[in-house]
Scaffold this active site. Structure first.
Site, PDB file in Angstrom:
ATOM      1  N   GLN A  52     -36.952  33.711 -94.935  1.00  0.00           N
ATOM      2  CA  GLN A  52     -36.595  34.235 -93.735  1.00  0.00           C
ATOM      3  C   GLN A  52     -37.033  33.716 -92.375  1.00  0.00           C
ATOM      4  OE1 GLN A  52     -36.990  38.199 -95.590  1.00  0.00           O
ATOM      5  NE2 GLN A  52     -35.288  38.850 -94.324  1.00  0.00           N
ATOM      6  N   HIS A 138     -34.898  42.055-104.068  1.00  0.00           N
ATOM      7  CA  HIS A 138     -34.111  41.815-102.967  1.00  0.00           C
ATOM      8  C   HIS A 138     -34.948  40.574-102.389  1.00  0.00           C
ATOM      9  CE1 HIS A 138     -32.726  42.977 -98.712  1.00  0.00           C
ATOM     10  NE2 HIS A 138     -33.620  41.979 -98.620  1.00  0.00           N
TER      11      HIS A 138
HETATM   12  O1  GNR Z   1     -37.142  46.287 -94.853  1.00  0.00           O
HETATM   13  C1  GNR Z   1     -36.685  45.941 -95.985  1.00  0.00           C
HETATM   14  N1  GNR Z   1     -36.078  47.387 -96.439  1.00  0.00           N
HETATM   15  C2  GNR Z   1     -35.563  47.391 -97.508  1.00  0.00           C
HETATM   16  C3  GNR Z   1     -34.808  48.621 -98.039  1.00  0.00           C
HETATM   17  C4  GNR Z   1     -34.440  48.513 -99.484  1.00  0.00           C
HETATM   18  C5  GNR Z   1     -34.356  47.322-100.099  1.00  0.00           C
HETATM   19  C6  GNR Z   1     -34.964  46.350 -99.806  1.00  0.00           C
HETATM   20  C7  GNR Z   1     -35.652  46.338 -98.407  1.00  0.00           C
HETATM   21  S1  GNR Z   1     -36.164  44.888 -98.047  1.00  0.00           S
HETATM   22  C8  GNR Z   1     -36.153  44.786 -96.226  1.00  0.00           C
HETATM   23  C9  GNR Z   1     -36.974  43.734 -95.603  1.00  0.00           C
HETATM   24  C10 GNR Z   1     -36.157  42.519 -95.759  1.00  0.00           C
HETATM   25  O2  GNR Z   1     -35.139  42.207 -95.326  1.00  0.00           O
HETATM   26  N2  GNR Z   1     -36.670  41.760 -96.976  1.00  0.00           N
HETATM   27  O3  GNR Z   1     -36.232  40.703 -96.939  1.00  0.00           O
HETATM   28 NI    NI Z   2     -33.923  40.581 -96.911  1.00  0.00          NI
END
Ligand code: GNR
Ligand code: NI
Length: 185
Positions: A52, A138
């Site tokens: 990122q 994620h």
């Molecule tokens: O801040 C984030 N919140 C989130 C909420 C639910 C599931 C995953 C996340 S990760 C995200 C930050 C982000 O972009 N991480 O890659």
């Molecule tokens: Ni993310």
């Protein structure tokens, strides 16, 4: 220490697969510190992945300790993470620092066991449930060039892409400089 710029969808660099970390040295630790500072600067961000910020190595940070109803491990730095066990399903709304302002439901495993290395190269095992498990999945997707919007319908993804492109144009033409980082929930 520095807060780094975050790549945003539909930037093609977010599609790049990241390499495994090979060397555990002070340079790695300095980059991890910058990554953590960048996560903290994104209000409410529970995780961040190295790609990122344009760093294409397999490093993620997750910290769900600020959330209620979570079994927290505190702040976790996972290098070269691998999911070794998984089961169940969890459906929940996700946001992403790379797709600001968009929150959509995604299906994930409810429980994962993750084998990885810490910032010193020591092996660690994490057993994660709920939001922590979702967040790890994620972040690990980012390491393979995958984004949560990929799980949505083509129509929804197109709409999000248009919105992001418009947002980018507006920011580029605005001289006021009041861009601000949208809050992630
Ligand atoms: O801040 C984030 N919140 C989130 C909420 C639910 C599931 C995953 C996340 S990760 C995200 C930050 C982000 O972009 N991480 O890659
Ligand atoms: Ni993310």
């Amino acid at each position: 220490m520095a807060v780094l710029d975050i790549l945003t969808y539909p930037d093609e660099r977010l599609r790049q697969a990241s390499d495994r970390v090979q060397r555990f040295d002070v340079a790695l630790q300095a980059r991890i510190d910058d990554l953590e500072e960048t996560r903290k600067a994104g209000p409410g961000a529970v995780g961040i992945a190295a790609p990122q910020v344009g760093w294409f190595e397999r490093v993620i940070i997750v910290d769900v300790s600020g959330r209620k109803k979570t079994r927290s491990h505190g702040h976790l730095i996972l290098v070269n993470p691998e999911i070794t066990e998984w089961d169940g399903f969890a459906m929940g709304r996700e946001g992403c620092l790379s797709v600001p302002g968009i929150y959509e439901s995604v299906r994930r495993f409810q429980h994962v066991r993750v084998s990885s290395l810490d910032r010193d190269g020591n092996e660690t095992e994490v057993e994660a449930f709920g939001l922590l498990a979702v967040c790890i999945q994620h972040e690990m997707d980012h390491l393979d060039g995958k984004l949560f919007v990929d799980y949505l319908s083509e129509l929804k993804r197109q709409r999000i892409r248009k919105k992001m492109e418009k947002g980018r144009r507006d920011t580029a033409t605005s001289r006021s400089g009041v861009s601000g980082t949208p809050s992630i929930i």
